[in-house]
Write a protein that holds these residues in place. Structure first.
Motif, mmCIF file in Angstrom:
data_model
loop_
_atom_site.group_PDB
_atom_site.id
_atom_site.type_symbol
_atom_site.label_atom_id
_atom_site.label_comp_id
_atom_site.label_asym_id
_atom_site.label_seq_id
_atom_site.Cartn_x
_atom_site.Cartn_y
_atom_site.Cartn_z
ATOM 1 N N ARG A 113 28.160 74.741 26.100
ATOM 2 C CA ARG A 113 28.014 73.539 25.294
ATOM 3 C C ARG A 113 28.076 72.296 26.185
ATOM 4 O O ARG A 113 27.399 71.293 25.962
ATOM 5 C CB ARG A 113 29.100 73.500 24.223
ATOM 6 N N CYS A 114 28.916 72.389 27.184
ATOM 7 C CA CYS A 114 29.126 71.257 28.093
ATOM 8 C C CYS A 114 27.809 70.891 28.774
ATOM 9 O O CYS A 114 27.082 71.758 29.239
ATOM 10 C CB CYS A 114 30.158 71.649 29.145
ATOM 11 N N PHE A 115 27.509 69.607 28.809
ATOM 12 C CA PHE A 115 26.317 69.210 29.554
ATOM 13 C C PHE A 115 26.657 68.379 30.779
ATOM 14 O O PHE A 115 25.804 67.788 31.416
ATOM 15 C CB PHE A 115 25.284 68.521 28.648
ATOM 16 N N GLY A 116 27.923 68.353 31.105
ATOM 17 C CA GLY A 116 28.296 67.804 32.408
ATOM 18 C C GLY A 116 28.430 66.298 32.485
ATOM 19 O O GLY A 116 28.103 65.709 33.506
ATOM 20 N N CYS A 117 28.929 65.640 31.430
ATOM 21 C CA CYS A 117 29.089 64.185 31.518
ATOM 22 C C CYS A 117 30.361 63.816 32.276
ATOM 23 O O CYS A 117 30.489 62.698 32.756
ATOM 24 C CB CYS A 117 29.081 63.545 30.136
ATOM 25 N N ARG A 118 31.318 64.735 32.342
ATOM 26 C CA ARG A 118 32.541 64.587 33.129
ATOM 27 C C ARG A 118 33.523 63.551 32.591
ATOM 28 O O ARG A 118 34.437 63.141 33.283
ATOM 29 C CB ARG A 118 32.219 64.302 34.606
ATOM 30 N N TYR A 119 33.336 63.148 31.357
ATOM 31 C CA TYR A 119 34.273 62.197 30.749
ATOM 32 C C TYR A 119 35.663 62.833 30.651
ATOM 33 O O TYR A 119 36.677 62.179 30.876
ATOM 34 C CB TYR A 119 33.728 61.806 29.364
ATOM 35 N N CYS A 120 35.680 64.132 30.350
ATOM 36 C CA CYS A 120 36.967 64.815 30.229
ATOM 37 C C CYS A 120 37.733 64.795 31.541
ATOM 38 O O CYS A 120 38.961 64.735 31.568
ATOM 39 C CB CYS A 120 36.751 66.254 29.767
ATOM 40 N N MET A 121 36.983 64.844 32.653
ATOM 41 C CA MET A 121 37.651 64.827 33.964
ATOM 42 C C MET A 121 38.292 63.473 34.194
ATOM 43 O O MET A 121 39.371 63.370 34.774
ATOM 44 C CB MET A 121 36.649 65.129 35.070
ATOM 45 N N ALA A 122 37.586 62.441 33.746
ATOM 46 C CA ALA A 122 38.150 61.105 33.894
ATOM 47 C C ALA A 122 39.377 60.954 33.013
ATOM 48 O O ALA A 122 40.306 60.209 33.339
ATOM 49 C CB ALA A 122 37.105 60.061 33.526
ATOM 50 N N GLY C 114 25.293 66.625 34.293
ATOM 51 C CA GLY C 114 25.114 67.840 35.076
ATOM 52 C C GLY C 114 23.993 68.716 34.562
ATOM 53 O O GLY C 114 23.388 69.468 35.310
ATOM 54 N N GLN C 115 23.727 68.656 33.280
ATOM 55 C CA GLN C 115 22.708 69.501 32.678
ATOM 56 C C GLN C 115 21.776 68.629 31.847
ATOM 57 O O GLN C 115 21.877 68.576 30.618
ATOM 58 C CB GLN C 115 23.373 70.563 31.780
ATOM 59 N N PRO C 116 20.845 67.941 32.516
ATOM 60 C CA PRO C 116 19.987 67.005 31.786
ATOM 61 C C PRO C 116 19.214 67.655 30.637
ATOM 62 O O PRO C 116 18.990 67.022 29.611
ATOM 63 C CB PRO C 116 19.026 66.494 32.861
ATOM 64 N N LEU C 117 18.845 68.912 30.805
ATOM 65 C CA LEU C 117 18.075 69.556 29.738
ATOM 66 C C LEU C 117 18.915 69.812 28.490
ATOM 67 O O LEU C 117 18.396 70.173 27.443
ATOM 68 C CB LEU C 117 17.466 70.871 30.232
#
Lengths: 263, 756, 416, 211
Positions: A113-122, C114-117
């Motif tokens: 589900r994660c798309f890698g915005c990294r807000y959670c890391m912040a 990280g996953q643009p698609l």
């Protein structure tokens, strides 16, 4: 057609780590990596790029030789409860890829589900969240040791400690098969707890009076990391050393000694 | 705008509308996102039936029980075996990542013969028949040329069927040059030999001790059977027992100890004897043990009537806390209080052997520390040191020798272990290189067999070892992995890994009960490898004659089964054979010295070196040229034996140990300031035997004038996950022969550090 | 050659000059595109971000361009809602600048994930509790609004306008623009605010965390306010730069001064609020978490009190004072200085609210985390600048952006 | 003006025609060509007759059973078939293939699993069958009545079995087993009140079905 659902009291899984016993040997880290298909790279010396769901920090007391002292502090995900399940990371995820379950108290992370915005890391002050900057690559043949119980992550997603939730799932299979209602304490233990050769880690249901963690969390030397921030973490630490307990949180200079709190 | 253009536009708009109303864009968007969720190149581990196989880990001498989790035919995880007498469910970092060795990239997948230059990495894969024939032919040639003694053999462990097969092979073949890797176990064995009169290995009932003084032993850094010691340490914490760590550096053990005594490096024996001084002076010793079960405590007289000073006189004459303080740097009052607490404890225990104990040490030091145990009677009793008989289940009849064998066996050893100099020592692996290079044995070494050892990496003064290797015409490695030694070999006959083979595992070092374990195949052999016992028997049989006759077993497994006899069934079933009701011999029967008593003072002290004891143990280098002292330090996260770090372990190497390919040397800030060095700066570290590029790490955990490097780095063969990182500290040190045992007693080396 | 496309009654530079400009800036653009493609193909390992810096240069750039693009919504708000009609002479340009800023922000976000698609998950699987969800929705909606606002401008191109349909469309769209402006102002209020909320809600990050009302931390309001204050400054600044580059006056001084004056008062009130916020945070919020203010400004090689001074005094108080003084905003040099300072001020604010938040060690046994961007990050951040320059150049050449231009720069009737 | 003229030249119908042409072409592309391109077919190694086995062994659990640790065995391994199939039984070609190619060579049959969920999904048969009391058919449909194995269709992009999305491109379903997407799991869980414990959504927590 359908039988009654499993209705059991909500659990709050948590951990108590005895820092007096922890030897910093790193077995928990390796067990965690092996259990959870954590990838590795040729150069892992930059710890800000290295994925270690369970990271053992080295604390120093800042004194001069020979009064120097060090203490190791294993840091899994704290599975913060925050205020009623609003852990720092869960509420910020825009795609509901991370979630807090009232049933287990576990903060989940769904890699697909994660798309890698990294807000959670912040949002996480404990740095428990790791981004897959690279696609994982296993040397030829080593993919044979990958566990089917934990998804292999791809590049571009965030991952973190799950309290080995898949072990809970597997243990529940047996519970259901045997027609029992509840999981016994020793049936669900995290990989690090199981591996720890010093028996420094105790894991269980913080709500359950019969579980070892229930009593240990009230130990006079018990503390949690950064409690003042309101993260309400579920990992407790025990240290007999005052300087270690004091490094568990931030204190203003005029604030007194860290005293044991009742929980 | 013309019609064609407008029609085309209309076509496009119609197409767009139609597309939007068809599943194409939506399904494609969805599918593309799913495609990213598990890319075609992302491995998807297949699920299957879960099963668990119990076995024994042999990656170190710890002998832990392991439970391997399997999914169908794949081993996916190694866990500690619950209820096992050694580790009870715990596991160390190396053991936990053992599958990365099994499935690792540096497995030797089939027998290989070198085709390029040595170490060039060019190999051809050959069949097992060819490989066995090649080895047999070469060895037969050396033997028929009348130089059987010119073949040497190095094994890792000393006990068990496989080392015994090698020993048997060497005997039948006719070479005295059988060597095994040396560790503190060897020093302890000689200590027990001298002081107890027993051929025994020490067992430490550490968990039951209540006041432990460790003289540099990495109690929680891999000393003894690591997990067992971790468990003991946890028990001490639970029960409020005391651990005192005597060590020049703030190791993890020192940090966890209730008291860290920062001693000058190399003066631990002085501190031990000074504690003895206080205990004797203040009459705190166990009177009944000393009076009834010990010899040479008081001055004594030999048969000819000559009087010798006893231990008491010896200690009281030279080791007062005030004098010892000058050497050790430890405050006299601390020595006194330490001695009082030790002697006053109910179950005191003194340990020695530095770090993980991978290298032996000074025998005087071992005896001094063991004398402390003697003073308080911590011998063969709960919480004390127990002398456990060495494993004796290998009871094969001696092989028949032919003329060539007899002649060869008469020849002196290359490593200098026989003869008058070191009467207590079986083999001195650290002396081998010097023996080869100097030709002191009077004959050349033409071939070397290496099994379970990685001497090119683990032996000190790597340059000399390399030189010796270069002069040996034929090196056969039986390694499962392409380690440093295998990479320099001419022929590799790869063994199964410990997870693919059945093999006996003799008693773990330090366990206070006789135990035999057995590792078993957890998964079928992954490659075209062979149990080393079978390879060796194959060579012997190929050679035929009396050498072949010495190996009458059908296979290694048949040999193992026969050797284990009645124990076989239990071992097959449980993987371990424990003498559950084992109790150590009582003081009355425990000692087999000429006096039948605990020998405080032994012949070993009569080498005229008593005076040297009141000083730092010898190290190489002159203070004028090399003002600093370099000491190695061990860490659980760095495997420093024959096996190197796994990728998982390499991930856990701390940020103050390694950065990219540079190792950090620990330096006290004051020392660094005097050398004009700052945190993170690149520096050149020079010792009398080598130099290396390092980075400076300022540490308050180490005293002025002392610097420390981790062991286990600086691999050059091995996988990319560990090779090429840091420096092999063994390359910067040289062995120092202990005057009593001849074993390597180097605990450090003089060094200098300068800006690069 | 392209005279048929150039708006009537306006003079433009020779085509070769224009092409040369586009080529030079285009080269920079291509460099950025190359870096962008690298990031998409090879992943975010191309950046110097790490697990301590999940957010870095890009998120700062996002926040900064959106703040600077705030000129669009605020001047729209002033013109259509408040009725400051003079601003019609600047509103077109404000819209274009806003369009550039917002499209850049979206592009950077598309590179940053990280996953643009899977980026659309933020809409499809939206978590309504997340500030970022609010940002994504409002940002996209407002970008759509800006596009709608931009379309009639494009339709005003001499050739397009010849088509009756487009002519009428443009005309009708102008009529209902007030509705879009109002929608835009509303959306902007929220997404500017939620961008402020991004750091403000991080209750476990003491440097960023702020109390607030209901679900909105104070930074929510401060961000909207500062965008409204500094966005117009950026519009003025870009207008002035455009005037400099095209070597002609495009907007009358009274229009600029009006916007500058409003901006000045916004900035002044903002900075007062910001000072109160900072003070409250320093003496109440942070100490409750065990931090003194100096914990955030010492023991590291970069972040000192200077950055607070730069943001609040140089980038806030000084430009505010210049802009609210008639003399200050009438004087070309001081006006320019004030807008530059205001732009710096808001950019610094966005920087500290993204990067310093992450630089501060929260666990006592950690030390400061430092970061420098990789060239790929820099290139992709410069990419929008190049893209903006090109879009402005094209728009200015072919569209009648500045209604006062013909009046200010009368063209003599040319032969032929 | 040219535009005005264009409007008057009677080309309106022409334009509409082209609009329809474009519309129809793209609809054909999207509804017929695209699904054909998207999905590929594989045949099972040989035909499996569920019906005949049901007659012989009586119940699904005879072959698809729970192991002692509560995990579900799924598709039977050779070891389970071998009891009955040591030698060729009956006269079908499939039986011949099975015995000669697989049983005799100790080769596992590489069955393609219609209902295979992606790697990120954790599905517990015990929770549904043992605790939930659900029937196999509810999710797997009337497979027990089939006499032949239909071709296995999979998505070329995702590699998923077509059964996950379902036969209908629109994602329509008549029966519960017609589609097996997350929404279908979630729907049933919601209706039955299964672990609606998420702090974020107050619906099913993610870790109930994901790993």
């Amino acid at each position: 057609m359908k039988k009654a659902q499993e209705h059991t009291a909500p659990k709050k899984y948590g951990m108590v780590i005895d820092l007096d016993k922890c030897t910093g040997c790193g077995a928990c880290m390796a067990a965690c990596m092996a259990e959870n298909n954590v990838p590795f790279r040729e150069d892992e010396t930059d710890k800000n790029l290295s994925i270690t769901w369970l990271r053992v920090y080295k604390l120093t007391n800042g004194k001069k030789f020979p009064n120097a002292d060090v203490c190791y502090l294993p840091r899994p995900c704290m599975h913060c409860e925050g205020h009623h399940g609003h852990s720092p990371c869960v509420s910020v995820c825009p795609a509901t890829a991370t979630d807090y379950s009232y049933d287990t108290g576990i903060v989940s992370q769904i890699y697909t589900r994660c798309f890698g915005c990294r807000y959670c890391m912040a949002a996480c002050p404990y740095h428990v969240r790791y981004f897959n900057w690279w696609d994982p690559v296993w040397p030829e043949g080593m993919e044979k040791m990958l566990s089917p119980n934990v998804s292999v992550r791809t590049r571009g997603v965030v991952e973190k400690c799950s309290f080995c939730f898949h072990r809970y799932q597997i243990a529940m299979e047996k519970v259901r098969y045997e027609g029992r209602a509840e999981l016994a304490e020793d049936e669900y233990q995290t990989a690090c707890t199981q591996a720890c050769p010093a028996n420094a880690i105790t894991f269980g249901d913080l709500n359950n009076h019969d579980h070892a963690v229930y009593k240990l969390k009230t130990h006079p030397d018990a503390f949690r990391l950064l409690e003042r921030l309101g993260t309400n973490p579920k990992v407790y630490y025990i240290s007999s050393r005052e300087w270690v307990r004091r490094q568990g949180d931030n204190y203003l200079e005029n604030e007194g000694k860290v005293v044991a709190k009742a929980h | 705008m013309n019609i064609a253009r407008r029609s085309f536009l209309a076509f496009l708009i119609g197409g767009a509308a139609g597309t939007a109303l068809s599943p194409l864009p939506w399904k494609l968007t969805d599918d593309l996102s799913i495609w990213t969720q598990t890319w075609p190149w992302t491995p998807v581990p297949p699920d299957g039936e879960y099963s668990y196989v119990n076995s024994v880990c042999t990656l170190c001498p710890g002998g832990c029980g392991i439970t391997v989790r399997k999914v169908d035919n794949r081993a996916v995880k190694i866990e500690g075996m619950a209820g096992h007498p050694v580790n009870d469910g715990g596991i160390c970092i190396l053991g936990a990542s053992g599958l990365q060795l099994l499935y690792g990239p540096r497995r030797v997948k089939a027998p290989m013969r070198r085709v390029g230059e040595r170490g060039e990495g060019k190999w051809e894969t050959i069949s097992w028949d060819e490989a066995i024939a090649a080895a047999a032919e070469k060895l037969e040639g050396i033997r028929s040329a009348g130089n059987p003694q010119g073949v040497a053999c190095m094994v890792g462990d000393r006990y068990g069927t496989v080392p015994s097969l090698f020993e048997r092979f060497m005997t039948a073949y006719g070479s005295p040059n059988f060597m095994s890797d040396a560790a503190i176990e060897d020093s302890y064995r000689i200590t027990l030999n001298l002081m107890h009169g027993k051929n025994a290995i020490p067992g430490f009932d550490a968990g039951n001790a209540d006041f432990v003084v460790s003289f540099g032993s990495g109690v929680i850094e891999g000393w003894g059977s690591p997990v067992r010691m971790f468990l003991a340490h946890g028990k001490w914490k639970d029960e409020n027992k005391t651990l005192v760590q005597v060590e020049p550096r703030l190791s993890n053990t020192a940090a966890k100890a209730d008291k860290w005594v920062a001693v000058q490096p190399g003066t631990e024996a002085v501190l031990a004897l000074s504690m003895a001084y206080v205990i004797i002076k203040e009459n705190l010793y166990d009177k009944s043990f000393v009076a009834e079960n010990a010899a040479a405590f008081e001055d004594w007289r030999d048969d000819e009537g000559k009087t010798y000073p006893g231990f008491k006189t010896f200690v009281l004459n030279g080791f007062s806390p005030a004098d010892a303080s000058k050497v050790t740097g430890v405050d006299p009052s601390l020595i006194v209080s330490l001695a009082r607490s030790f002697a006053g404890a109910e179950k005191p225990l003194a340990l020695c052997g530095r770090g993980k104990g991978n290298t032996p040490g000074s025998l005087h030091e071992f005896m001094a520390v063991h004398a402390l145990n003697g003073l308080v009677g911590a011998i063969n009793r709960p919480g004390g040191v127990w002398a456990i008989d060495v494993p004796d289940y290998v009871t094969w009849p001696k092989p028949g020798l032919d003329e060539a064998a007899r002649a060869g066996l008469e020849k002196p050893r290359v490593d200098g272990a026989d003869g008058g100099a070191y009467p207590y020592t079986e083999s001195i692996i650290s002396g081998f290189a010097d023996g080869v290079n100097s030709g002191s044995a009077g004959y050349g070494v033409e071939a070397l067999l290496v099994s379970g050892a990685n001497p090119l990496y683990t032996l000190r003064d790597a340059q000399a070892v390399r030189k010796a290797f270069d002069s040996i015409g034929f090196v056969v490695s039986f390694s499962s992995y392409m380690d440093e030694t295998a990479a320099q070999a001419d022929l590799i006959l790869p063994n199964h890994t410990y997870l693919e083979r059945r093999q006996d595992v003799p008693a773990p070092f330090g366990l206070n009960m006789p135990v035999i374990g057995m590792s078993r195949p957890v998964v079928p052999p992954q490659f075209d490898t062979r149990q080393v016992g079978d390879s060796l028997m194959g060579i012997a049989r190929k050679m035929g004659g009396s050498v072949g006759d010495a190996f009458g077993w059908e296979s290694y497994e048949a040999c193992l089964k026969e050797t284990m006899g009645a124990a076989w069934e239990t071992l097959e079933k449980d993987g371990i054979l424990v003498k559950a009701d084992y109790a150590p011999e009582g003081w009355g029967e425990a000692f087999n010295t000429p006096s039948k008593k605990f020998q405080f003072f032994t012949g070993a002290y009569r080498h005229g070196e008593n005076k040297d004891l009141m000083s730092q143990m010898k190290i190489e280098g002159e203070a004028a040229d090399f003002p600093l002292i370099l000491i190695p330090y061990d860490s659980m996260r760095l495997a420093s034996g024959p096996v190197a770090d796994t990728p998982f372990m390499a991930k856990t190497i701390e940020e103050d140990v390694l950065i990219h390919d540079d190792v950090y040397v620990q330096v006290n800030p004051a020392t660094a300031a005097s050398l004009n060095l700052r945190e993170g700066k690149v520096a050149e570290l020079t010792t009398p035997v080598g130099k290396a590029r390092v980075r400076v790490h300022l540490s308050e955990g180490i005293g002025e004038g002392v610097i420390a490097l981790p062991t286990g780095l600086g691999h050059w063969a091995n996988s990319k996950y560990i090779a090429g990182k840091g420096v092999n500290v063994n390359r910067l040190m040289s062995p120092v022969a202990d005057p009593v045992s001849g074993l390597d007693a180097a605990w450090g080396i003089r060094a200098k550090l300068a800006r690069a | 050659m392209d005279t048929a496309l150039i708006p009537e009654g306006r003079k433009r530079c020779p085509l070769w000059q224009f092409v040369l400009f586009i080529a030079v800036v285009g080269a920079v653009l291509l460099w950025g595109v190359y870096a962008m493609i690298l990031c998409w193909l090879k992943g975010l390992n191309q950046t110097n971000m790490n697990n301590a810096y999940g957010f870095a240069l890009w998120i700062w750039a996002d926040l900064a361009v959106i703040a600077l693009g705030g000129g669009a919504f605020f001047s729209g708000f002033l013109k259509y809602i408040i009725g400051k009609d003079e601003l019609k002479n600047l509103i077109n340009y404000a819209v274009i600048i806003g369009f550039i800023c917002y499209s850049s922000a979206l592009l950077i976000l598309a590179i940053d994930i990280g996953q643009p698609l899977r980026g659309w998950f933020i809409f499809w699987h939206a978590n309504v509790h997340s500030m970022l969800t609010e940002v994504a929705f409002c940002l996209s909606c407002y970008f759509a609004v800006l596009t709608i606002e931009f379309i009639p401008l494009i339709l005003e191109n001499r050739q397009i306008d010849k088509v009756r349909f487009f002519h009428n469309l443009s005309h009708n769209m102008h009529h209902i623009m007030a509705v879009f402006a109002a929608t835009g102002a509303f959306l902007s209020f929220f997404h500017q605010g939620s961008l402020g909320g991004v750091a403000g809600v991080l209750f476990a990050r003491p440097f960023g965390f702020r109390e607030g009302v209901l679900i909105w931390p104070w930074t929510f309001f401060l961000f909207t306010w500062s965008a409204a204050a500094c966005g117009p400054c950026f519009t003025i600044l870009i207008t002035k730069i455009t005037e400099k580059v095209t070597r002609k006056k495009l907007v009358k001084d009274n229009v600029i001064e009006l916007l500058a004056k409003i901006s000045g008062w916004m900035l002044l009130t903002y900075i007062v609020a910001k000072i109160i916020d900072t003070w409250y945070w320093a003496v109440v919020t942070a100490p409750e978490a065990g931090f003194t203010m100096m914990d955030f400004y010492s023991n590291n090689p970069l972040y000192g009190l200077w950055i607070l001074f730069l943001e609040i005094v140089l980038g806030g108080i000084v430009p505010a004072l210049i802009l609210i003084t008639p003399a200050g905003r009438k004087n070309k040099a001081t006006l320019l200085l004030a807008t530059v300072l205001a732009v710096i001020g808001v950019c610094v604010n966005r920087w500290v609210m993204v990067l310093q938040v992450l630089a501060v060690p929260v666990m006592p046994f950690e030390s400061w985390f430092m970061y420098a961007p990789s060239w790929q990050e820099v290139a992709t951040t410069i990419l929008p600048l190049a893209y903006g320059a090109i879009l402005i150049a094209i728009a200015h050449r072919y569209l009648p952006i500045f209604p006062q231009e013909p009046e200010l720069n009368p063209v003599e009737q040319q032969a032929g | 003006m040219s535009t005005v003229k264009a409007k008057d030249d009677g080309a309106g119908g022409f334009i509409i025609l082209f609009f329809i042409l474009g519309f129809v072409a793209s609809m054909i592309l999207g509804w017929i060509v695209f699904p054909k391109l998207l999905y590929s077919q594989k045949e099972q190694p040989f035909n499996f007759d569920h019906a005949i086995h049901m007659d012989m062994v009586g119940a699904c659990e005879s072959c698809h059973f729970f192991r002692d640790d509560g995990t579900f065995s799924g598709i039977p391994k050779l070891a389970q078939c071998i009891d009955c199939h040591q030698d060729v039984q009956g006269f079908t070609k499939d039986e011949e293939i099975f015995v000669n190619e697989y049983v005799r060579n100790y080769r596992e049959v590489p069955w393609l699993i219609y209902s295979e969920q992606p790697d990120c999904v954790y599905f517990s048969h015990s929770a549904h069958v043992l605790s939930g009391g659900m029937e196999c058919k509810t999710c797997h449909g009337p497979i027990a009545e089939t006499e032949t194995s239909r071709p296995y269709e999979y998505n070329r992009i995702t590699g998923y079995s077509r059964d996950i999305w379902g036969k209908s491109m629109l994602g329509l379903k008549k029966n519960p087993w017609d589609r097996m997407k997350m929404d279908d799991c979630a729907e049933c869980h919601r209706e039955n009140g299964v672990k609606q414990n998420s702090a974020q959504t107050h619906k099913g927590a993610c870790f109930v079905c994901h790993k």
